[in-house]
Design an enzyme around this catalytic site. Structure first.
Site, mmCIF file in Angstrom:
data_model
loop_
_atom_site.group_PDB
_atom_site.id
_atom_site.type_symbol
_atom_site.label_atom_id
_atom_site.label_comp_id
_atom_site.label_asym_id
_atom_site.label_seq_id
_atom_site.Cartn_x
_atom_site.Cartn_y
_atom_site.Cartn_z
ATOM 1 N N GLN A 185 0.852 -1.189 0.000
ATOM 2 C CA GLN A 185 0.000 0.000 0.000
ATOM 3 C C GLN A 185 0.890 1.242 0.000
ATOM 4 O O GLN A 185 1.774 1.372 0.842
ATOM 5 C CB GLN A 185 -0.908 0.002 1.231
ATOM 6 C CG GLN A 185 -1.888 -1.153 1.287
ATOM 7 C CD GLN A 185 -3.006 -1.040 0.273
ATOM 8 O OE1 GLN A 185 -3.195 0.004 -0.334
ATOM 9 N NE2 GLN A 185 -3.761 -2.111 0.097
ATOM 10 N N TYR A 213 -6.789 -13.153 -1.990
ATOM 11 C CA TYR A 213 -5.884 -12.071 -2.414
ATOM 12 C C TYR A 213 -5.142 -11.475 -1.207
ATOM 13 O O TYR A 213 -5.134 -10.268 -1.001
ATOM 14 C CB TYR A 213 -6.633 -10.936 -3.128
ATOM 15 C CG TYR A 213 -7.719 -11.342 -4.084
ATOM 16 C CD1 TYR A 213 -7.425 -11.670 -5.412
ATOM 17 C CD2 TYR A 213 -9.050 -11.392 -3.691
ATOM 18 C CE1 TYR A 213 -8.430 -12.023 -6.299
ATOM 19 C CE2 TYR A 213 -10.060 -11.752 -4.571
ATOM 20 C CZ TYR A 213 -9.744 -12.066 -5.866
ATOM 21 O OH TYR A 213 -10.750 -12.405 -6.738
ATOM 22 N N ASN A 218 -0.867 -8.090 4.590
ATOM 23 C CA ASN A 218 -1.171 -6.765 5.132
ATOM 24 C C ASN A 218 -2.377 -6.801 6.067
ATOM 25 O O ASN A 218 -2.311 -6.328 7.212
ATOM 26 C CB ASN A 218 -1.417 -5.800 3.970
ATOM 27 C CG ASN A 218 -1.665 -4.374 4.424
ATOM 28 O OD1 ASN A 218 -0.887 -3.806 5.175
ATOM 29 N ND2 ASN A 218 -2.765 -3.783 3.952
ATOM 30 N N GLU A 234 -3.204 -16.677 -1.837
ATOM 31 C CA GLU A 234 -2.517 -15.727 -2.713
ATOM 32 C C GLU A 234 -1.805 -16.536 -3.790
ATOM 33 O O GLU A 234 -1.316 -17.637 -3.530
ATOM 34 C CB GLU A 234 -1.503 -14.896 -1.918
ATOM 35 C CG GLU A 234 -0.582 -14.019 -2.742
ATOM 36 C CD GLU A 234 -1.307 -12.982 -3.587
ATOM 37 O OE1 GLU A 234 -0.972 -12.876 -4.788
ATOM 38 O OE2 GLU A 234 -2.216 -12.299 -3.059
ATOM 39 N N ASP A 294 -9.940 -8.527 -1.185
ATOM 40 C CA ASP A 294 -9.309 -7.274 -1.594
ATOM 41 C C ASP A 294 -8.827 -7.496 -3.025
ATOM 42 O O ASP A 294 -7.630 -7.635 -3.277
ATOM 43 C CB ASP A 294 -8.152 -6.945 -0.658
ATOM 44 C CG ASP A 294 -7.483 -5.619 -0.986
ATOM 45 O OD1 ASP A 294 -8.037 -4.867 -1.821
ATOM 46 O OD2 ASP A 294 -6.408 -5.345 -0.423
ATOM 47 N N CYS A 319 -10.308 -1.287 -4.635
ATOM 48 C CA CYS A 319 -9.505 -0.190 -5.177
ATOM 49 C C CYS A 319 -10.183 0.429 -6.400
ATOM 50 O O CYS A 319 -9.602 1.286 -7.059
ATOM 51 C CB CYS A 319 -8.099 -0.679 -5.539
ATOM 52 S SG CYS A 319 -8.064 -2.000 -6.765
ATOM 53 N N GLU A 353 -9.855 4.129 -2.465
ATOM 54 C CA GLU A 353 -10.154 2.802 -1.930
ATOM 55 C C GLU A 353 -11.413 2.930 -1.086
ATOM 56 O O GLU A 353 -11.662 3.972 -0.468
ATOM 57 C CB GLU A 353 -8.998 2.284 -1.072
ATOM 58 C CG GLU A 353 -7.683 2.196 -1.793
ATOM 59 C CD GLU A 353 -7.196 0.768 -1.998
ATOM 60 O OE1 GLU A 353 -7.652 -0.136 -1.294
ATOM 61 O OE2 GLU A 353 -6.342 0.574 -2.883
#
Length: 361
Positions: A185, A213, A218, A234, A294, A319, A353
């Site tokens: 980020q 994802y 994070n 992921e 995400d 996003c 976002e």
């Protein structure tokens, strides 16, 4: 972004984003969004610059969107972190003074953190060899940074290819390895706010979380404190590697990390396919009450949309509010929005976002 920098207009621009998000979510009867603003200056932890040569001398350059031929020469970038701005001039002067550092240098990339760590990547139109290492190490020591050299097919790492970030979420500090070239980020301050909102929206749970994802973990790290267990997925190998390191570095032991794409997760959970990468993972041992997504700018694909509709709660960070609204047209059939937020990761641009918590009707 950055070329139209005007802090005096920041509040008005943020108000426009809020209005746009409210309009997009109005058909779904969303509550008023909680708005998380950015610092108006020095908020961006990453920056990359092409070098533009005039009379043989290099200058940092940026370009207006859609025009790669008209350079705007700069020596400072107010939207970039203070650490990036501190490094820009001495780094370029050192490259001008030493041909081993400056010859055929065409791009400089900065990656910094809220905790003060910094990594600089120098990109060249020539092969790099051992002769580059000594002056590069001297420069890295002088500037107090990690330094990487890149040329076609080659990457020279002097010490490490990552920075270490420290983020505080709900009073707890988390440490993150952030790899050069990997996704992180860009706005660290807003990222902390985003993590705090997600933690609050998640609440305390006795069941499990499915995360799609997950990137470098994070969200995974703080969310792991709010669920019995987490299965995080992921596909990118570099992100998975960082996520494994981050889980270990923070002593998180209730997360199962799986390298699968979102569509493969759907196939695994619905029994369509078996995957060798799931060997040793007993899917029946999980009781998923919440799914966290995400996704990339394209939003959720149809199969993943169908999958997430099966869970009582969906925590969705987006996003791209347009694709979020498209996904909500289907999710609204089974779930309702109970929380909504806007995170201004990208001031002075149209990007934003957003986050929604959906609960089954």
């Amino acid at each position: 972004m950055g070329l139209a920098f005007d802090p005096a207009n920041y509040a008005a621009q943020l108000a426009e984003k809020r209005e746009r998000l409210c309009q997009l979510l109005a058909p779904f009867h969303a509550p008023e969004p909680k708005v998380f603003s950015s610092q108006p200056e020095h908020f961006r932890l990453r920056a990359e610059f092409r070098l533009w040569y005039e009379q043989g001398q290099p200058h940092y350059a940026m370009f207006e969107q859609g025009d790669k031929h008209k350079a705007v020469l700069i020596d400072q970038l107010p939207i970039a972190s203070k650490r990036i701005n501190e490094l820009m001039t001495p780094l370029l002067e050192a490259c001008k003074a030493d041909p081993m550092l400056g010859r055929k240098l065409f791009q400089v990339e900065f990656l910094t953190t809220l905790s003060g760590d910094a990594l600089v990547t120098l990109c060249y139109h020539r092969p790099l060899d051992d002769n580059w290492d000594a002056p590069a190490q001297a420069l890295a020591t002088t500037l107090g940074v990690q330094l990487i050299g890149r040329s076609r097919g080659r990457k020279r790492v002097l010490e490490r290819d990552h920075v270490l970030e420290e983020l505080t979420v709900a009073g707890r500090q988390w440490r993150y390895q952030q790899i050069e070239g990997g996704f992180t980020q860009p706005n660290g301050g807003v990222n902390q706010q985003m993590l705090g909102w997600a933690l609050e929206a998640a609440g305390d749970n006795e069941d499990d979380l499915l995360e799609l994802y997950c990137g470098n973990g994070n969200f995974t790290l703080p969310l792991s404190t709010r669920f019995r267990k987490v299965m995080a997925t992921e596909l990118a190998k570099s992100s998975v590697k960082s996520a494994v390191e981050n889980l270990a570095m923070n002593g998180v032991e209730n997360v199962t990390l799986v390298r699968l794409a979102s569509e493969e997760v759907t196939q695994a959970l619905t029994g369509v396919r078996e995957f060798r990468r799931l060997q040793g993972v007993d899917l029946s041992d999980f009781n998923f009450g919440t799914v966290f997504v995400d996704p990339p700018r394209a939003g959720l694909d149809p199969a993943t949309l169908e999958l997430v509709k099966g869970y009582p709660r969906i925590l969705y960070i987006s996003c791209n509010p347009e694709t979020l609204a498209q996904n909500l047209e289907e999710l609204n059939e089974t779930h309702r929005i109970t929380r909504c937020a806007l995170f201004d990761q990208f001031p002075y641009s149209h990007h934003m976002e957003s986050g929604v918590l959906l609960e089954r009707r």
